[in-house]
Design an enzyme around this catalytic site. Sequence first.
Site, short mmCIF file in Angstrom:
data_model
loop_
_atom_site.label_atom_id
_atom_site.label_comp_id
_atom_site.label_asym_id
_atom_site.label_seq_id
_atom_site.Cartn_x
_atom_site.Cartn_y
_atom_site.Cartn_z
N CYS A 1 0.82 -1.10 0.35
CA CYS A 1 -0.14 0.01 -0.27
C CYS A 1 1.22 1.07 -0.22
CB CYS A 1 -0.55 -0.25 1.14
SG CYS A 1 -2.21 1.25 1.05
N HIS B 1 -3.78 -4.46 0.82
CA HIS B 1 -2.76 -5.22 1.68
C HIS B 1 -2.96 -6.77 2.13
CE1 HIS B 1 -2.76 -1.45 3.91
NE2 HIS B 1 -3.50 -1.02 3.59
N GLU C 1 -1.72 -8.55 4.10
CA GLU C 1 -1.83 -8.90 4.87
C GLU C 1 -3.08 -8.92 6.10
OE1 GLU C 1 -2.48 -3.85 5.66
OE2 GLU C 1 -0.96 -6.01 4.09
#
Length: 234
Positions: free
Chosen positions: A114, A214, A216
């Site tokens: 990001c 993202h 994660e």
Amino acid sequence: MTALIGLTTYMEQTVMGLWDRPASVLPRVYTDCVIASGGAVAGLPPQPPHPAAVERALDGIDGLILTGGKDVDAALYGELAHPENDAPRPDRDAWEIALVRAAIARDLPVLGICRGLQVLNVALGGTLVQHLPDVLGSNRYSYGNATFADNPVLTEPGTRIAGMLGAGLTVKSYHHQAIDHLAPGLTVSARGDEGIIQAVDIDGLSFGVAVQWHPEESPDDLRLFSALIEAASS
């Protein structure tokens, strides 16, 4: 040998029990994904980007993750800030730009996430779209209120990202900025369905990619983290 992955962090005023002090902070999901992929974690909080400090920090790690966060200062790519931009964080901008330039120079494996993609593009001479709703007419990439948006991404055949992730996938988005003018040394490796750049490969690096989304936030899909750690272990 377990690869040690350096993750950039914030320096934030933080409440911890009785204490209210500046602290190095990063959402745990980042470290969880690195650990679940077989790596170990080292935090890289903002600090003065003296060349010796940058080189010593990189000496101690096997791979670098530029994590998400606040907007990059528009002045760094020669523009006035949009009214919707975050207040600049010059400590973090300077440190991370220095880190990624030095990491590329020494062919250290790099993953940008990001803000990390945006830092990479600015560090190499590119610019950013400062507020995507002005371009797209919608907030499809950033709902606000800590709510991630689901968006489709289409990868470019023959790129490193396509090799890892296939032709397309649905990702978790939380960004109101994106790459505008692509920096030299980067190749577009994925776009949104309206053409917004969503990932790049870093040319000439043994392993170097950055994504606008993202990963994660999708802990059941560790392909990007696993690929970084595999490269960092070799």
